[in-house]
Design an enzyme around this catalytic site. Structure first.
Site, PDB file in Angstrom:
ATOM      1  N   HIS A 135     -14.240 -14.017   1.472  1.00 22.37           N
ATOM      2  CA  HIS A 135     -14.021 -12.484   0.824  1.00 22.37           C
ATOM      3  C   HIS A 135     -14.354 -12.728  -0.561  1.00 22.37           C
ATOM      4  O   HIS A 135     -14.856 -11.540  -0.895  1.00 22.37           O
ATOM      5  CB  HIS A 135     -12.315 -12.744   0.642  1.00 22.37           C
ATOM      6  N   ASP A 170      -1.618  -6.761   1.082  1.00 21.30           N
ATOM      7  CA  ASP A 170      -1.668  -6.397  -0.330  1.00 21.30           C
ATOM      8  C   ASP A 170      -2.596  -5.099  -0.546  1.00 21.30           C
ATOM      9  O   ASP A 170      -3.902  -5.122  -0.777  1.00 21.30           O
ATOM     10  CB  ASP A 170      -2.184  -7.527  -1.279  1.00 21.30           C
ATOM     11  N   LYS A 211      -3.849  -2.201  -7.663  1.00 20.12           N
ATOM     12  CA  LYS A 211      -3.044  -3.044  -6.587  1.00 20.12           C
ATOM     13  C   LYS A 211      -1.470  -3.038  -6.621  1.00 20.12           C
ATOM     14  O   LYS A 211      -1.081  -3.328  -5.740  1.00 20.12           O
ATOM     15  CB  LYS A 211      -3.465  -4.444  -7.170  1.00 20.12           C
ATOM     16  N   THR A 257      -7.007 -12.115   0.275  1.00 22.66           N
ATOM     17  CA  THR A 257      -7.370 -11.518   1.473  1.00 22.66           C
ATOM     18  C   THR A 257      -7.961 -12.772   2.252  1.00 22.66           C
ATOM     19  O   THR A 257      -8.771 -13.252   1.708  1.00 22.66           O
ATOM     20  CB  THR A 257      -8.517 -10.439   1.253  1.00 22.66           C
TER      21      THR A 257
HETATM   22 CA    CA Z   1      -4.778  -9.294  -3.060  1.00 21.58          CA
END
Ligand code: CA
Length: 420
Positions: free
Chosen positions: A138, A238, A258, A354
């Site tokens: 990621h 998330d 976020k 992630t």
């Molecule tokens: Ca995250």
């Protein structure tokens, strides 16, 4: 072996084939019903075991729990009793539910509530929420898209389990829908930013762990001790707004991209229940600094998948990944978090970051799956997606399987509603 993990155990409570919740799981959550307040429950099959009633009927004997630990609207009171007490509690619940144990069977009507009669609640009062960034695939994919393919990983990434402090107030339970966030975005790189609804709402496939009380401020938790401070795990989405993120994240990292929402699944599967599925962590090169060294199997083999369901349409599975793909394990994350003396507390939530695998169908975000919009996904209904559209529902599921036992997490699901 932890007694409750014995694969031979069978319960007198019927457990449907393929259920995430056999007697070897026994995850904890908070539920209420139309006639009663929120309190602690344990999931088995399609039932919830009402722990307040189990305690009231005297089935917990000498275990160090009081009624208030189970009649509480969060798991924190129970968790404050610590790792050993929690393990003994789960072992005792397992005993009471085993088919050759008749102690509690005549009280089945009092202690078991059908799952369709309960409303799940936030399981934990989350004090602090930390999010790591521990998948190498990621981090490499994001670095390639946002910065420089030749130097996709920043120099610190292979040395530090990178993380940041998130926001606990907007961590919400599965099933609660979210309005598309608004913020500053910069659709044209040559023009000034504009204020608008995000056009690049995304999910992040993560798992999270919940902690017991840690050590006093100034002390550290070693990788060897880490598991004694972890109660259990849940699925974690998330949510992220990539266009807000791209504009705001330098120099201090993501902020409004976020903190509008992060969704968790309602059942906390104990680290004890996951023990049979522990596995080796992948090779770490360069060799880690001494406080990040560890022994034994500290990763977990948990299959993960993501489904995307448009309004009035069928769901398409868009990602298959696995928790074991993480470069840094939870013991290293917790050791790193506390190595400077930072204290963790009962009910802290730590996101994995992630979870992407090495193949394009295992990427854990739309950003990666559709490669920043350049490779749209085609869903079963024929429509295309670059990011999440209004009225799309994102559903994440996870389970371990082995020795004829399936330990699952249920699901975390939420729909993106139009901007307010
Ligand atoms: Ca995250």
């Amino acid at each position: 072996m932890i007694k409750a993990n014995n694969p031979q155990l069978v319960s007198w409570v019927e457990v449907p084939e393929g259920s995430d919740f056999p007697i070897q799981n026994l995850p904890f959550g908070i539920f209420k019903t139309s006639y009663s307040d929120a309190r602690v429950g344990v999931r088995i099959g399609d039932y919830v075991l009402d722990m307040s009633v189990v305690h009231n009927l005297g089935y917990l004997g000498e275990l160090p729990f009081s009624l208030s630990d189970f009649s509480s609207c969060f798991l924190n009171e129970m968790m404050r009793k610590g790792k050993i007490a929690s393990r003994e509690l789960r072992n005792r619940i397992s005993e009471l539910l085993q088919s050759d144990n008749f102690e509690m069977q005549e009280k089945a009507d009092q202690v078991l509530i059908p799952i369709e009669d309960v409303i799940m609640q936030m399981p934990v009062q989350i004090g602090d929420y930390t999010d790591f960034y521990s998948s190498k695939e990621h981090a490499t994919n994001v670095g390639t898209m946002f910065r420089d393919p030749a130097n996709a990983l920043l120099p610190n990434w292979l040395w530090i389990p990178v993380g940041y402090h998130g926001r606990a107030s907007s961590v919400i339970l599965s099933g609660q829908d979210i309005h598309r966030p608004k913020g500053q975005i910069k659709p044209d790189p040559n023009e000034n930013p504009i204020f608008a609804p995000s056009r690049q709402v995304d999910f992040e496939l993560e798992m999270a762990f919940v902690t017991f009380d840690g050590k006093p401020l100034g002390d550290s938790i070693s990788t060897q001790e880490a598991e004694e401070f972890i109660f259990g795990m849940c699925l974690f989405n998330d949510w992220s707004a990539r266009d807000i993120q791209a504009w705001e994240y330098v120099p201090l990292g993501p902020f409004l991209a976020k903190n509008f929402a992060s969704s968790i699944s309602p059942w906390i599967v104990t680290l004890d229940a996951l023990e049979p599925f522990s596995t080796e962590t992948g090779e770490q090169n360069p060799e880690v600094l001494s406080y990040l060294e560890f022994e034994g199997k500290k990763s977990y083999d948990i299959h993960l998948e993501v489904g995307l369901q448009p309004q009035d349409s069928e769901e398409t599975t868009i990602c298959n990944s696995n928790f074991k793909y993480m470069y840094w394990n939870m013991a290293q994350q917790l050791a790193h978090h506390t190595v400077n003396g930072c204290n963790i507390r009962c009910g802290d939530l730590m996101g994995s970051g992630t979870i992407s695998g090495s193949t394009p169908d295992s990427y854990g975000s739309m950003l990666e799956l559709a490669w920043r919009g350049t490779k749209p996904l085609t869903l079963k209904d024929g429509t295309e997606r670059k990011f999440i559209l209004d009225n799309d529902t994102v559903i994440m599921r996870g389970h371990c399987e082995g020795n004829g036992v399936r330990i699952g997490f249920g699901e975390v699901s939420a729909k993106i509603l139009p901007a307010k």
